[in-house]
Scaffold this motif. Structure first.
Motif, PDB file in Angstrom:
ATOM      1  N   LEU A   1      -7.256   5.912 -18.211  1.00 18.36           N
ATOM      2  CA  LEU A   1      -6.273   4.844 -18.004  1.00 18.36           C
ATOM      3  C   LEU A   1      -6.714   3.878 -16.903  1.00 18.36           C
ATOM      4  CD1 LEU A   1      -2.935   6.858 -18.332  1.00 18.36           C
ATOM      5  CD2 LEU A   1      -4.120   5.544 -20.083  1.00 18.36           C
ATOM      6  N   LEU A   2      -7.241   4.411 -15.808  1.00 21.87           N
ATOM      7  CA  LEU A   2      -7.707   3.548 -14.723  1.00 21.87           C
ATOM      8  C   LEU A   2      -8.874   2.671 -15.155  1.00 21.87           C
ATOM      9  CD1 LEU A   2      -7.514   5.907 -11.618  1.00 21.87           C
ATOM     10  CD2 LEU A   2      -6.189   3.837 -12.017  1.00 21.87           C
ATOM     11  N   GLU A   3      -9.743   3.212 -15.967  1.00 20.06           N
ATOM     12  CA  GLU A   3     -10.877   2.429 -16.460  1.00 20.06           C
ATOM     13  C   GLU A   3     -10.399   1.279 -17.345  1.00 20.06           C
ATOM     14  OE1 GLU A   3     -14.390   2.630 -15.832  1.00 20.06           O
ATOM     15  OE2 GLU A   3     -13.479   3.672 -14.124  1.00 20.06           O
ATOM     16  N   ARG A   4      -9.291   1.475 -18.047  1.00 23.87           N
ATOM     17  CA  ARG A   4      -8.764   0.419 -18.918  1.00 23.87           C
ATOM     18  C   ARG A   4      -8.010  -0.658 -18.151  1.00 23.87           C
ATOM     19  NH1 ARG A   4      -5.691   3.640 -23.472  1.00 23.87           N
ATOM     20  NH2 ARG A   4      -6.730   5.535 -22.859  1.00 23.87           N
ATOM     21  N   THR A   5      -7.246  -0.264 -17.126  1.00 27.67           N
ATOM     22  CA  THR A   5      -6.351  -1.237 -16.485  1.00 27.67           C
ATOM     23  C   THR A   5      -6.713  -1.598 -15.054  1.00 27.67           C
ATOM     24  OG1 THR A   5      -4.825   0.423 -15.629  1.00 27.67           O
ATOM     25  CG2 THR A   5      -4.429  -0.398 -17.883  1.00 27.67           C
ATOM     26  N   GLY A   6      -7.305  -0.667 -14.332  1.00 28.67           N
ATOM     27  CA  GLY A   6      -7.643  -0.929 -12.939  1.00 28.67           C
ATOM     28  C   GLY A   6      -6.437  -1.037 -12.023  1.00 28.67           C
ATOM     29  N   GLU A   7      -5.321  -0.422 -12.404  1.00 31.77           N
ATOM     30  CA  GLU A   7      -4.126  -0.460 -11.564  1.00 31.77           C
ATOM     31  C   GLU A   7      -3.526   0.937 -11.443  1.00 31.77           C
ATOM     32  OE1 GLU A   7      -2.524  -4.972 -12.472  1.00 31.77           O
ATOM     33  OE2 GLU A   7      -1.526  -3.308 -13.484  1.00 31.77           O
ATOM     34  N   PHE A   8      -2.905   1.200 -10.282  1.00 36.50           N
ATOM     35  CA  PHE A   8      -2.220   2.476 -10.090  1.00 36.50           C
ATOM     36  C   PHE A   8      -1.157   2.326  -9.010  1.00 36.50           C
ATOM     37  CE2 PHE A   8      -6.000   2.659  -7.352  1.00 36.50           C
ATOM     38  CZ  PHE A   8      -5.537   3.158  -6.149  1.00 36.50           C
ATOM     39  N   THR A   9      -0.230   3.264  -9.021  1.00 39.71           N
ATOM     40  CA  THR A   9       0.716   3.372  -7.917  1.00 39.71           C
ATOM     41  C   THR A   9       0.496   4.728  -7.256  1.00 39.71           C
ATOM     42  OG1 THR A   9       2.463   4.195  -9.393  1.00 39.71           O
ATOM     43  CG2 THR A   9       2.508   1.841  -8.843  1.00 39.71           C
ATOM     44  N   VAL A  10       0.681   4.750  -5.963  1.00 37.50           N
ATOM     45  CA  VAL A  10       0.650   5.976  -5.184  1.00 37.50           C
ATOM     46  C   VAL A  10       2.100   6.255  -4.837  1.00 37.50           C
ATOM     47  CG1 VAL A  10      -0.153   7.067  -3.056  1.00 37.50           C
ATOM     48  CG2 VAL A  10      -1.639   5.444  -4.281  1.00 37.50           C
ATOM     49  N   CYS A  11       2.588   7.435  -5.227  1.00 36.30           N
ATOM     50  CA  CYS A  11       4.005   7.770  -5.085  1.00 36.30           C
ATOM     51  C   CYS A  11       4.116   9.026  -4.214  1.00 36.30           C
ATOM     52  CB  CYS A  11       4.619   8.001  -6.466  1.00 36.30           C
ATOM     53  SG  CYS A  11       4.362   6.602  -7.604  1.00 36.30           S
ATOM     54  N   VAL A  12       4.784   8.874  -3.078  1.00 34.47           N
ATOM     55  CA  VAL A  12       4.787   9.900  -2.041  1.00 34.47           C
ATOM     56  C   VAL A  12       6.202  10.391  -1.786  1.00 34.47           C
ATOM     57  CG1 VAL A  12       4.132  10.370   0.366  1.00 34.47           C
ATOM     58  CG2 VAL A  12       2.845   8.667  -0.964  1.00 34.47           C
ATOM     59  N   PRO A  13       6.410  11.726  -1.738  1.00 40.93           N
ATOM     60  CA  PRO A  13       7.720  12.230  -1.330  1.00 40.93           C
ATOM     61  C   PRO A  13       7.994  11.745   0.093  1.00 40.93           C
ATOM     62  CG  PRO A  13       6.344  14.024  -2.130  1.00 40.93           C
ATOM     63  CD  PRO A  13       5.473  12.810  -2.000  1.00 40.93           C
TER      64      PRO A  13
ATOM     65  N   LYS B   1      11.093   7.310  -8.688  1.00 40.77           N
ATOM     66  CA  LYS B   1      12.251   7.358  -7.793  1.00 40.77           C
ATOM     67  C   LYS B   1      12.239   8.577  -6.870  1.00 40.77           C
ATOM     68  CE  LYS B   1      16.166   8.338  -9.427  1.00 40.77           C
ATOM     69  NZ  LYS B   1      17.461   8.726  -9.848  1.00 40.77           N
ATOM     70  N   GLU B   2      11.867   9.723  -7.388  1.00 39.56           N
ATOM     71  CA  GLU B   2      11.879  10.952  -6.591  1.00 39.56           C
ATOM     72  C   GLU B   2      10.737  11.015  -5.576  1.00 39.56           C
ATOM     73  OE1 GLU B   2      14.216  11.539 -10.253  1.00 39.56           O
ATOM     74  OE2 GLU B   2      12.204  10.757  -9.909  1.00 39.56           O
ATOM     75  N   PHE B   3       9.781  10.105  -5.686  1.00 44.76           N
ATOM     76  CA  PHE B   3       8.654   9.972  -4.763  1.00 44.76           C
ATOM     77  C   PHE B   3       8.740   8.556  -4.188  1.00 44.76           C
ATOM     78  CE2 PHE B   3       7.637  13.378  -7.542  1.00 44.76           C
ATOM     79  CZ  PHE B   3       6.703  14.197  -6.922  1.00 44.76           C
ATOM     80  N   PRO B   4       9.705   8.296  -3.299  1.00 44.35           N
ATOM     81  CA  PRO B   4      10.111   6.928  -2.995  1.00 44.35           C
ATOM     82  C   PRO B   4       9.130   6.051  -2.221  1.00 44.35           C
ATOM     83  CG  PRO B   4      11.313   8.479  -1.626  1.00 44.35           C
ATOM     84  CD  PRO B   4      10.527   9.286  -2.615  1.00 44.35           C
ATOM     85  N   LEU B   5       8.222   6.636  -1.446  1.00 41.51           N
ATOM     86  CA  LEU B   5       7.266   5.816  -0.714  1.00 41.51           C
ATOM     87  C   LEU B   5       6.180   5.406  -1.712  1.00 41.51           C
ATOM     88  CD1 LEU B   5       5.779   6.669   2.786  1.00 41.51           C
ATOM     89  CD2 LEU B   5       4.749   5.109   1.170  1.00 41.51           C
ATOM     90  N   THR B   6       6.106   4.120  -2.017  1.00 43.41           N
ATOM     91  CA  THR B   6       5.268   3.636  -3.114  1.00 43.41           C
ATOM     92  C   THR B   6       4.278   2.584  -2.641  1.00 43.41           C
ATOM     93  OG1 THR B   6       7.120   4.009  -4.639  1.00 43.41           O
ATOM     94  CG2 THR B   6       5.322   2.597  -5.419  1.00 43.41           C
ATOM     95  N   LEU B   7       3.033   2.748  -3.069  1.00 46.54           N
ATOM     96  CA  LEU B   7       1.984   1.753  -2.852  1.00 46.54           C
ATOM     97  C   LEU B   7       1.549   1.251  -4.216  1.00 46.54           C
ATOM     98  CD1 LEU B   7      -0.295   3.729  -0.337  1.00 46.54           C
ATOM     99  CD2 LEU B   7       1.668   2.266   0.200  1.00 46.54           C
ATOM    100  N   GLU B   8       1.621  -0.038  -4.434  1.00 53.91           N
ATOM    101  CA  GLU B   8       1.132  -0.638  -5.681  1.00 53.91           C
ATOM    102  C   GLU B   8      -0.284  -1.124  -5.424  1.00 53.91           C
ATOM    103  OE1 GLU B   8       3.646  -3.496  -7.570  1.00 53.91           O
ATOM    104  OE2 GLU B   8       5.476  -2.394  -7.093  1.00 53.91           O
ATOM    105  N   CYS B   9      -1.223  -0.656  -6.240  1.00 57.34           N
ATOM    106  CA  CYS B   9      -2.639  -0.902  -5.978  1.00 57.34           C
ATOM    107  C   CYS B   9      -3.378  -1.444  -7.195  1.00 57.34           C
ATOM    108  CB  CYS B   9      -3.321   0.399  -5.555  1.00 57.34           C
ATOM    109  SG  CYS B   9      -2.594   1.179  -4.095  1.00 57.34           S
TER     110      CYS B   9
END
Length: 180
Positions: free
Chosen positions: A67-79, A125-133
């Protein structure tokens, strides 16, 4: 219930992110309407090329890699905000032990996605600290070039024999999902 996203400076929360990593945080990816999340226990946050970066490491045999190879985007989701709840612990277990090729891990974990602000992969939502990368650089980490000190992580003929790719994601947006 209504939720809002309170924008934050990711470096104000770098300690919280680093502390959560050994227990597991989620890296979400999406392509062609397929949303996936995998548990990660390694990662770094810092500055490269003058921009905030989160570096994530994904083995080449993982669905997330595809998926990363196709889009190059991810979110990091932290409790964040409370101790690891049962539902967070369950999600970390499911997303760290099953393949998104075979099951909808987020549905199985019972977590809820929220549309991200800039990238396609959702916030959780359950991992509310979010980084959009968005990936700005990636590099294969050939096993033969890694110090023998870390060889126990690269046992031949197992799921751990595939190399990692280091994905350097520019942090485009950072926030905490909160109840209103």
């Amino acid at each position: 219930m209504i939720f809002t996203k309170r924008e934050i400076n990711p470096f104000d929360y770098a300690g919280d992110i680093i502390k959560a990593l050994p227990r597991g945080i989620l890296l979400a990816s999406e392509a062609e309407d397929c949303v996936n999340a995998m548990t990660i226990g390694w990662g770094t946050i810092g500055i490269e090329w003058g921009v905030p970066i989160f570096a994530a490491y994904v083995r080449t045999n993982r669905f997330t890699y595809d998926l990363l190879e196709r889009t190059g985007e991810f979110t990091v989701c932290v409790p964040y905000g409370e101790k690891f709840s049962k539902e967070v612990t369950k999600a970390i277990g499911i997303c760290g032990s099953k393949s998104g090729r075979d099951v909808d891990k987020l549905a199985q974990a019972g977590v809820h996605t929220m549309e991200a602000e800039i990238v396609r992969p959702p916030a959780i939502k359950e991992f509310p600290l979010t980084l959009e990368c968005r990936v700005v650089f990636s590099q294969l980490q050939p096993i033969k070039e890694i110090s023998p000190r870390f060889g126990k992580f690269y046992v031949p003929n197992t799921a751990h024999s595939e190399p990692h790719v280091a994905y350097y994601g520019e942090i485009l947006k950072a926030y905490i999902i909160e109840d209103e």
